[in-house]
Design a protein around this motif. Structure first.
Motif, PDB file in Angstrom:
ATOM      1  N   SER A  78       0.812  -1.209   0.000  1.00  0.00           N
ATOM      2  CA  SER A  78       0.000   0.000   0.000  1.00  0.00           C
ATOM      3  C   SER A  78       0.850   1.267   0.000  1.00  0.00           C
ATOM      4  O   SER A  78       1.979   1.285   0.477  1.00  0.00           O
ATOM      5  N   TRP A  79       0.227   2.325  -0.496  1.00  0.00           N
ATOM      6  CA  TRP A  79       0.842   3.639  -0.477  1.00  0.00           C
ATOM      7  C   TRP A  79      -0.011   4.602   0.352  1.00  0.00           C
ATOM      8  O   TRP A  79       0.403   5.075   1.401  1.00  0.00           O
ATOM      9  N   ASP A  80      -1.245   4.840  -0.112  1.00  0.00           N
ATOM     10  CA  ASP A  80      -2.099   5.802   0.592  1.00  0.00           C
ATOM     11  C   ASP A  80      -3.417   5.198   1.062  1.00  0.00           C
ATOM     12  O   ASP A  80      -4.346   5.917   1.400  1.00  0.00           O
ATOM     13  N   ILE A  81      -3.499   3.875   1.090  1.00  0.00           N
ATOM     14  CA  ILE A  81      -4.696   3.185   1.563  1.00  0.00           C
ATOM     15  C   ILE A  81      -4.318   2.355   2.794  1.00  0.00           C
ATOM     16  O   ILE A  81      -3.359   1.590   2.744  1.00  0.00           O
ATOM     17  N   ASP A 240      -3.582  15.697  -8.040  1.00  0.00           N
ATOM     18  CA  ASP A 240      -2.909  16.475  -6.999  1.00  0.00           C
ATOM     19  C   ASP A 240      -2.228  17.704  -7.584  1.00  0.00           C
ATOM     20  O   ASP A 240      -2.217  18.783  -6.979  1.00  0.00           O
ATOM     21  N   ARG A 311     -13.120  10.632  -4.454  1.00  0.00           N
ATOM     22  CA  ARG A 311     -12.128  11.710  -4.457  1.00  0.00           C
ATOM     23  C   ARG A 311     -12.715  13.044  -4.000  1.00  0.00           C
ATOM     24  O   ARG A 311     -11.974  14.024  -3.856  1.00  0.00           O
ATOM     25  N   ARG A 316      -9.187  11.399   2.693  1.00  0.00           N
ATOM     26  CA  ARG A 316      -8.836  10.332   1.757  1.00  0.00           C
ATOM     27  C   ARG A 316      -8.661   9.017   2.491  1.00  0.00           C
ATOM     28  O   ARG A 316      -7.940   8.957   3.469  1.00  0.00           O
TER      29      ARG A 316
END
Length: 373
Positions: A78-81, A240, A311, A316
């Motif tokens: 994972s990165w942003d979850i 972004d 989004r 988030r």
């Protein structure tokens, strides 16, 4: 006392006889005129059950049809979850839920990101500063894909630095060595049916097409021409960069720039699946039509990456509102998309998700498409 008692009996008898005129025969006992209260109660209960509320009853007449989702990414590196810390029991239940919903393809979004890797890959452990993983997720996912008769696509390693710094050849060499190792170790699985080129590019990083081209061609050569998939993003109002002050591109700019990029990757990419969340909902149909036009021009299959997270929320990321997902599924259907993959089932649509909203999204989706749970 006796007279009063007789009067009361006569009154009750008349009431019962009067009621019998509009009661069904089955509600009367063998004794003439006597109402069977037990049967009456059972009938009333059945009547209430027949009036049970159902979501379909309240759908609007012009509700969108939409296209079904047949594939999902697996986001375990994972990165942003947030991570859900699942083991084999939880993953087995989730693959079963995917299958029930109609998903037949799973795509591991990446085999590693920076220091974190999905399996103990010798080719990465030997040269990169990565942590040794406690679980072989590639073997786990392939085993479950075999069990549930699904197709599995292996996602490449994302260094998180080389290609971003412009050192494209380092990223290419890393992944070529990884492809050789992975195919030798895992290629015997019947579910191993493709490769995912995981570096997500847009017009700002179009030189990354060099990685798509070389890595994609190598993966196909090693594996006997298995299918390759990419899922880039549109430089729209919800990226972004644009939210930080950059300029969103028009549909015309998108077409011109991706015409150049796709020309560079001919023969290396089989499936083009643009992410659908970086543009506003009213803009999406125009971009989808261009994506289909470009895919057709370069002989690629055109999928859509239906984002099942929202989004538009200030936090988030939460599961998307059903109405928004359905709107996007309808836009994809009208644009002639061949298939829909989602990012991603396990967090945002699964009945097993840590997000409380996800099981409800799963139920709304299954209700709409007539899937019995």
């Amino acid at each position: 006392m006796e007279k009063g008692s007789n009067n009361r009996r006569d009154f009750l008898k008349k009431m019962a006889c009067g009621a019998s005129a509009f009661m069904l025969p089955s509600m009367l006992s063998a004794s003439e005129g006597h109402v069977d209260l037990e049967k009456l109660g059972a009938m009333e209960s059945g009547s209430r059950a027949s009036e049970k509320l159902d979501n379909k009853r309240f759908e609007t007449p012009g509700i969108f049809k939409g296209m079904p989702i047949k594939a999902t990414f697996l986001d375990e590196v994972s990165w942003d979850i947030p991570h859900q810390n699942w083991g084999i029991k939880e993953w087995d239940a989730d693959f079963r839920a995917m299958k029930r919903m109609g998903i037949d393809t799973v795509v591991m979004i990446r085999s590693g990101l920076g220091k974190w890797i999905a399996s103990p890959f010798d080719s990465l452990l030997a040269t990169e500063d990565v942590y040794y993983p406690p679980v072989d997720l590639v073997e786990l996912f392939l085993t479950l894909a075999d069990k549930y008769d699904m197709k599995y696509f292996f996602g490449m390693y994302d260094s998180g630095k080389y290609w971003i710094e412009g050192s494209f050849q380092k990223e290419i060499d890393l992944n070529m060595r990884l492809i050789d190792e992975v195919w030798k170790k895992y290629g015997h699985h019947r579910s191993f049916q493709g490769w995912y080129l995981s570096q997500e590019i847009s017009r700002r990083t179009k030189n990354m097409s060099k990685i798509y081209a070389e890595v994609g061609k190598h993966a196909k050569a090693v594996s006997g021409n298995l299918t390759t998939l990419v899922s880039p993003y549109i430089h729209g109002v919800k990226t972004d960069q644009v939210m930080s002050g950059d300029q969103a591109i028009s549909v015309q700019q998108h077409e011109a720039e991706w015409n150049e990029i796709l020309d560079n990757v001919k023969g290396a990419v089989d499936i083009l699946a643009f992410q659908d969340g970086q543009v506003d909902y009213h803009e999406l149909p125009g971009y989808l039509e261009i994506n289909k036009k470009l895919a057709d021009k370069y002989g690629m299959h055109c999928w859509t990456n239906i984002e099942s997270f929202d989004r538009d929320m200030p936090i988030r990321f939460f599961p998307i509102k059903w109405e928004k997902l359905l709107l996007k599924l309808e836009a994809a259907r009208k644009a002639g998309m061949e298939n829909a993959i989602t990012f991603e089932f396990s967090h945002f649509m699964s009945p097993n998700s840590a997000y409380l909203q996800a099981p409800c999204l799963y139920e709304r989706y299954c209700e709409h498409f007539g899937i019995k749970l």
